[in-house]
Design a protein around this motif. Sequence first.
Motif, PDB file in Angstrom:
ATOM      1  N   SER A  71       0.871  -1.420  -0.047  1.00  0.00           N
ATOM      2  CA  SER A  71       0.058   0.096  -0.167  1.00  0.00           C
ATOM      3  C   SER A  71       0.657   1.320   0.040  1.00  0.00           C
ATOM      4  CB  SER A  71      -1.005  -0.138   1.014  1.00  0.00           C
ATOM      5  OG  SER A  71      -0.309   0.177   2.330  1.00  0.00           O
ATOM      6  N   ASN A  74      -0.225   3.586   2.731  1.00  0.00           N
ATOM      7  CA  ASN A  74      -1.517   4.177   2.637  1.00  0.00           C
ATOM      8  C   ASN A  74      -2.485   3.303   3.464  1.00  0.00           C
ATOM      9  OD1 ASN A  74      -1.642   6.390   0.649  1.00  0.00           O
ATOM     10  ND2 ASN A  74      -0.353   4.999  -0.476  1.00  0.00           N
ATOM     11  N   SER A 130       5.778  10.163  -5.588  1.00  0.00           N
ATOM     12  CA  SER A 130       4.301   9.910  -5.522  1.00  0.00           C
ATOM     13  C   SER A 130       4.220   8.678  -6.193  1.00  0.00           C
ATOM     14  CB  SER A 130       3.569  10.984  -5.924  1.00  0.00           C
ATOM     15  OG  SER A 130       2.113  10.521  -5.904  1.00  0.00           O
ATOM     16  N   LYS A 132       0.710   8.142  -6.692  1.00  0.00           N
ATOM     17  CA  LYS A 132      -0.863   8.493  -6.859  1.00  0.00           C
ATOM     18  C   LYS A 132      -0.928   8.781  -8.384  1.00  0.00           C
ATOM     19  CE  LYS A 132      -4.362  11.396  -5.419  1.00  0.00           C
ATOM     20  NZ  LYS A 132      -4.906  12.375  -4.220  1.00  0.00           N
ATOM     21  N   SER A 143       1.953  -0.008 -11.368  1.00  0.00           N
ATOM     22  CA  SER A 143       0.535   0.173 -11.362  1.00  0.00           C
ATOM     23  C   SER A 143      -0.013  -1.082 -11.145  1.00  0.00           C
ATOM     24  CB  SER A 143       0.092   0.728 -12.827  1.00  0.00           C
ATOM     25  OG  SER A 143       0.538  -0.291 -13.835  1.00  0.00           O
ATOM     26  N   THR A 146      -0.447  -0.118  -7.333  1.00  0.00           N
ATOM     27  CA  THR A 146      -0.812   1.082  -6.863  1.00  0.00           C
ATOM     28  C   THR A 146      -2.148   1.227  -7.318  1.00  0.00           C
ATOM     29  OG1 THR A 146       0.061   2.059  -8.842  1.00  0.00           O
ATOM     30  CG2 THR A 146       1.236   2.181  -6.982  1.00  0.00           C
ATOM     31  N   SER A 147      -2.746   0.410  -8.533  1.00  0.00           N
ATOM     32  CA  SER A 147      -4.304   0.437  -8.906  1.00  0.00           C
ATOM     33  C   SER A 147      -5.203  -0.141  -7.944  1.00  0.00           C
ATOM     34  CB  SER A 147      -4.415  -0.147 -10.097  1.00  0.00           C
ATOM     35  OG  SER A 147      -3.977  -1.523 -10.155  1.00  0.00           O
ATOM     36  N   THR A 151      -7.733   4.379  -1.063  1.00  0.00           N
ATOM     37  CA  THR A 151      -7.692   5.845  -0.869  1.00  0.00           C
ATOM     38  C   THR A 151      -6.021   6.237  -0.591  1.00  0.00           C
ATOM     39  OG1 THR A 151      -9.551   5.539   0.280  1.00  0.00           O
ATOM     40  CG2 THR A 151      -8.264   7.335   0.759  1.00  0.00           C
ATOM     41  N   PHE A 152      -5.566   7.346  -1.025  1.00  0.00           N
ATOM     42  CA  PHE A 152      -4.336   7.637  -0.945  1.00  0.00           C
ATOM     43  C   PHE A 152      -4.326   8.636   0.351  1.00  0.00           C
ATOM     44  CE2 PHE A 152      -3.818   5.906  -4.940  1.00  0.00           C
ATOM     45  CZ  PHE A 152      -2.612   5.674  -5.190  1.00  0.00           C
ATOM     46  N   ARG A 154      -1.866  10.408   1.307  1.00  0.00           N
ATOM     47  CA  ARG A 154      -1.183  11.739   0.684  1.00  0.00           C
ATOM     48  C   ARG A 154      -0.987  11.862  -0.553  1.00  0.00           C
ATOM     49  NH1 ARG A 154       1.242   7.640   2.893  1.00  0.00           N
ATOM     50  NH2 ARG A 154       0.428   8.180   5.204  1.00  0.00           N
ATOM     51  N   GLY A 155      -0.857  12.876  -1.078  1.00  0.00           N
ATOM     52  CA  GLY A 155      -0.673  13.092  -2.661  1.00  0.00           C
ATOM     53  C   GLY A 155       1.009  12.812  -3.023  1.00  0.00           C
ATOM     54  N   THR A 156       1.692  13.314  -2.108  1.00  0.00           N
ATOM     55  CA  THR A 156       3.090  12.940  -2.362  1.00  0.00           C
ATOM     56  C   THR A 156       3.854  12.602  -1.062  1.00  0.00           C
ATOM     57  OG1 THR A 156       3.750  15.432  -1.777  1.00  0.00           O
ATOM     58  CG2 THR A 156       3.486  14.891  -4.045  1.00  0.00           C
TER      59      THR A 156
END
Length: 243
Positions: A71, A74, A130, A132, A143, A146-147, A151-152, A154-156
């Motif tokens: 994750s 995350n 990141s 995201k 991907s 990460t796909s 819910t992320f 944080r963006g970075t």
Amino acid sequence: MSDPAFERIYARAPFTVDFLDGGGGDLVISFASIGHDPSRPPAPEFVATATGRGTLGFPRRALFISDESRSWANDPGFAPALRAALAEVTRRRPVTRIAAIGLSMGAVSALVAAEVIPVNVVLALSPQVSVKPGVVPGETRWSEWTSRIGTFARGTTPLPSAPCWTILCHGAHDDLDQAMPFPRAENVDHLIFPDLGHSDLGPHLKARGGLSGLMEAALAGNRRRLLRIASTAGAVRREKFSP
């Protein structure tokens, strides 16, 4: 030297935490990358570097964090797993310094960990700024995993604030898009390896024996020694790097 005996001190899906006991007041926390076998949880990484086996006269304490869901820190269980594991270690004997280390996803987790527990130094190899979708244009290498992140958080990826000393290491061949957006800060040493790629960096440092040296210098707070070891291994400080 025989294989160390890991003690499982935390298990609540998707996280497991294994412990190797040792002497001294230092604790190194190693965060696993996505691993090589997608059908199994990531295995412990950087065991010799984390424990100091082969470098110190006695092994130090180390925790090994595995995230079966991959994750990138995350999953909401990340912080509770870290806090519970650290509480169990300190219950047995006080901890005076904490270092976090990881590669790729593990490096991101090591950086995020400094927001959760009192980390003194982070050694982050090939962390993504990141994963995201849309933040780093054209990034699809992870991907498959990460796909699946619903819910992320944080963006970075955050950089730890002072006084935590942060060492970022990136290979220039394929990781500059992930490396260069990291902000500069007084407590951050950002090292670029011009001749290496994302997957080469960890094996390169291990093969040269430099990774253990970097960890010992980081724990000792010896910046001059750390930069010397990194330079010998081919690193260039970001301020002096020209693509």
